[in-house]
Design an enzyme around this catalytic site. Structure first.
Site, PDB file in Angstrom:
ATOM      1  N   GLU A  57       0.878  -1.172   0.000  1.00  0.00           N
ATOM      2  CA  GLU A  57       0.000   0.000   0.000  1.00  0.00           C
ATOM      3  C   GLU A  57       0.913   1.218   0.000  1.00  0.00           C
ATOM      4  OE1 GLU A  57      -2.645   0.264   3.335  1.00  0.00           O
ATOM      5  OE2 GLU A  57      -3.622   2.059   2.568  1.00  0.00           O
ATOM      6  N   ASP A 108      -5.834   9.499   9.107  1.00  0.00           N
ATOM      7  CA  ASP A 108      -4.508   9.098   9.580  1.00  0.00           C
ATOM      8  C   ASP A 108      -4.144   9.676  10.931  1.00  0.00           C
ATOM      9  OD1 ASP A 108      -3.397   7.331   7.604  1.00  0.00           O
ATOM     10  OD2 ASP A 108      -3.519   9.021   6.214  1.00  0.00           O
TER      11      ASP A 108
END
Lengths: 401, 278
Positions: free
Chosen positions: B70, B81
């Site tokens: 990824e 995040d």
């Protein structure tokens, strides 16, 4: 406009069975999957509360007895003379905590209590929304955490102390430019992890659906009152209705009552900063491309790679690279004209209105007043929303030189 | 910053990256043939600490037994995040890393293993769906993950990805309702990225107790493999997730290694994770 007319005609607020998730091409819910059920829950709760007589009675009583509604409509005689028009100021600056932000904060805090949330989070830039939310949470005895960039904490130290005095915890945000944009992002991240116990009181008509519609519903009291007051005073509608636009909550709250009155010219004034050509401004509606920020498709300041860029304005409350999605739609439809005035013009208006009327406006509505001063004559009737008072801005404005 | 360098250049427009990664099929092959208890998918931030180092870290992942990669495309406002990945993205943007620069890294690494790009809606939508997806396809990307594009908003982008043979990988969350999981599963491409915990990315000490239930529900809704990410940092956690899921995604811990210890540190970490899944 049919969807809007159906859901929010001025005479029948809150008759819709659902809230707008989209405003034309704008709006939507660009957030992590984790949050979608919380947004669904919020939408259902607001649809119920909006129709619930007990909720509305409680909110109206607080707005009346505690916040100070209805706010006066003041015919500004010397300002009128200066621009050769009849100028009415809608005095949101006289509300408790000093700005229109309390309308939204009280409504959302009541809603949070009704939803059984025992913790509230909020973001703040200049501190006005943070103070309003901390105030509502003190009143309703709800835990309150306010995310604030450390640069804003430095610039707005008195509001930091005020929020702490009211019992709120200030969560410093160190990311990026350490201002409002990062504070919103951090509040959303908190909410992703805590939505089952926590309500996020967003401070403007931005964010994922249903927030833009929810905040609009809670702020439309400004325009609903003002429209009745102007009609009562002069027996006709104003020619021009003028409000400043950052995220745009006082503007959408003002404009909503007039959207179906096609003879009324609606003007949203953004912060032009150092000038639109300088690249240092906060005018996404006047200049911005389509983009996604903080959960909604709207007008957003960004670079060629789609990175969100920092906004700039002398006014901390307008210093935000996005805008409410309904404004983006109203721009594209041509129903509202979005214009920008510079820092210099806004500070000049701040000083002139203080001398003309004995009213120190916040630097945010000083942008609306600056546009008015720059567009005089014609002998018509103008309504300007004075969204907050300028006590918080004295140092900034004096320093501006 | 030099965009080309050893990080790799994009082929010209019109040329497909017919690479080992091989789009949606490459993802399916990686899940079918890893020979471990689950496919291992490290996450790296493209351009962190710089473009060449992120490419080298990706090579190290491939060498050390990663089955897919990824690759984050840095974005200014990454809502999903936590602190480690946020800081890595901020660092990359501040150093002048561009989307094209990261696509160059993707192109180089797609010769080694399927690369799934991860970025945010504005980076994908700001120039129009076709444009970003077309560029990603030329860079050999096998898939695309957009954590702030939930199922309700994803139809157009999925169509664009399908047109290029790229898998638009959806996310499922522990808070997703059965109704939503059914819709997510029905439209899933590549695999379903199952978020282990309500929250942002970041290392956590414990796996959430409801993870088995979450994975079971996602599996019921989807025909494609189910991978789990968020909060997985250790070999022991990876081993336990592999008992439930088809794939294990390790993000913040790998990004931390890339920043602190460079490609060799990433290699050692990924080797230990692969060992835990053997």
């Amino acid at each position: 406009m049919s969807a809007r007319a159906e859901s929010m005609t001025p005479d029948s607020p809150g008759r819709a069975s659902e809230l707008e998730a989209r405003f034309g091409d704008y709006g939507g819910r660009y957030v992590p999957e984790t949050l979608i059920p919380a947004l669904d829950e919020l939408e259902r709760a607001w649809l119920r509360a909006r129709e619930d007589a007990e909720f509305q009675r409680e909110l109206s009583a607080l707005l009346h007895d505690y916040a100070g509604r209805p706010t006066p409509l003041y015919r500004a005689a010397r300002l009128s003379e200066a621009v050769g028009r009849t100028v009415f100021l809608k005095r949101e600056d006289l509300l408790h905590t000093g700005a229109h932000k309390i309308n939204n904060a009280l409504g959302q805090a009541l809603l949070a209590r009704r939803m059984g949330k025992d913790r509230i989070i909020a973001e703040t830039g200049a501190g006005q929304h943070g103070v309003a939310t901390a105030t509502a949470c003190a009143l309703l005895d709800i835990e309150c955490i306010v995310y604030m960039g450390t640069e804003d904490m430095r610039r707005q130290q008195p509001n930091v102390e005020r929020m702490r005095l009211l019992g709120a915890e200030i969560a410093p945000v160190e990311a990026g430019a350490r201002t409002l944009k990062e504070a919103v992002s951090e509040a959303i991240r908190d909410w992703v992890a805590t939505a089952d116990s926590t309500h996020y009181v967003i401070g403007s008509c931005v964010g994922p659906a249903p927030y833009p519609a929810l905040v609009r519903d809670l702020q439309r009291v400004i325009g609903d009152e003002a429209k009745d007051q102007v009609l009562d005073r002069v027996g006709r509608l104003p020619e021009r209705v003028i409000a400043c636009v950052g995220g745009g909550s006082n503007a959408i709250g003002t404009f909503t009552a007039f959207l179906d009155d096609s003879g009324v010219d609606l003007i949203g004034v953004e912060a032009g900063g150092d000038g639109l050509d300088s690249g240092r401004h906060s005018a996404p509606l006047a200049t911005g491309a389509r983009g996604v920020l903080h959960g909604a498709m709207s007008a957003v300041l960004q670079d060629d790679d789609g990175q969100i860029v920092e906004a700039h304005s002398v006014s901390a409350g307008l210093d935000y690279p996005g805008s409410g999605p309904e404004h983006a739609q109203l721009r594209d439809e041509g129903r509202v004209r979005y214009v920008a005035v510079s820092d210099v013009e806004a500070v000049d208006a701040f000083r002139r209105v203080a001398r003309l009327e004995g009213i120190v406006p916040a630097l945010e509505p000083a942008h609306a007043l600056a546009w008015l001063l720059a567009n005089p004559g014609g002998d018509g009737v103008d309504l300007v929303t004075l969204s907050g008072r300028g006590d918080k801005d004295l140092a900034e404005a004096l320093e501006f030189g | 910053m030099a965009e080309g360098g050893v990080a790799g250049n994009l082929p010209p427009a019109g040329e497909r990256g017919a690479r080992t990664g091989g789009g949606t099929d490459g993802i399916a092959a990686a899940f079918a043939s890893h020979g471990k208890s689950a496919a291992l998918m490290p996450y790296l931030m493209g351009g962190f600490p710089d473009l060449d180092a992120s490419r080298a870290a990706g090579e190290a992942c491939a060498d050390a037994g990663a089955d897919l990669l990824e690759l984050g495309v840095p974005f200014s406002d990454p809502l999903a995040d936590g602190p480690v990945i946020q800081a890595a993205g901020t660092h990359a943007i501040a150093a002048g890393v561009t989307v094209d620069g990261v696509l160059g890294v993707c192109h180089a690494l797609s010769a080694r293993l399927p690369v799934v790009l991860m970025t945010y809606a504005n980076a994908v939508l700001s120039h129009g769906d076709e444009s970003f997806v077309g560029r990603a396809a030329r860079a050999g990307a096998a898939g695309l993950i957009v954590p702030d594009l939930p199922h309700d908003e994803s139809a157009e982008l999925r169509e664009a990805c399908d047109g290029e043979g790229i898998a638009l990988v959806p996310l499922a969350a522990p808070t997703s309702t059965a109704e939503r999981l059914a819709a997510i599963g029905a439209d899933a491409r590549g695999f379903v990225y199952t978020v282990s915990v309500a929250g942002t990315t970041g290392e956590r000490d414990e796996l959430p107790p409801e993870l088995a239930d979450t994975v079971t529900q996602v599996r019921r809704a989807a025909d494609v493999p189910v991978a789990v990410g968020f909060g997985i940092a250790t070999g022991e956690q990876a081993r336990r997730v592999a008992e439930l899921a088809d794939g294990v995604i390790v993000g913040s811990r790998v990004v931390r290694a890339a920043g602190d210890d460079g490609p060799d540190g990433v290699r050692r970490l990924v080797e230990s994770l692969a060992e835990a899944l053997s």
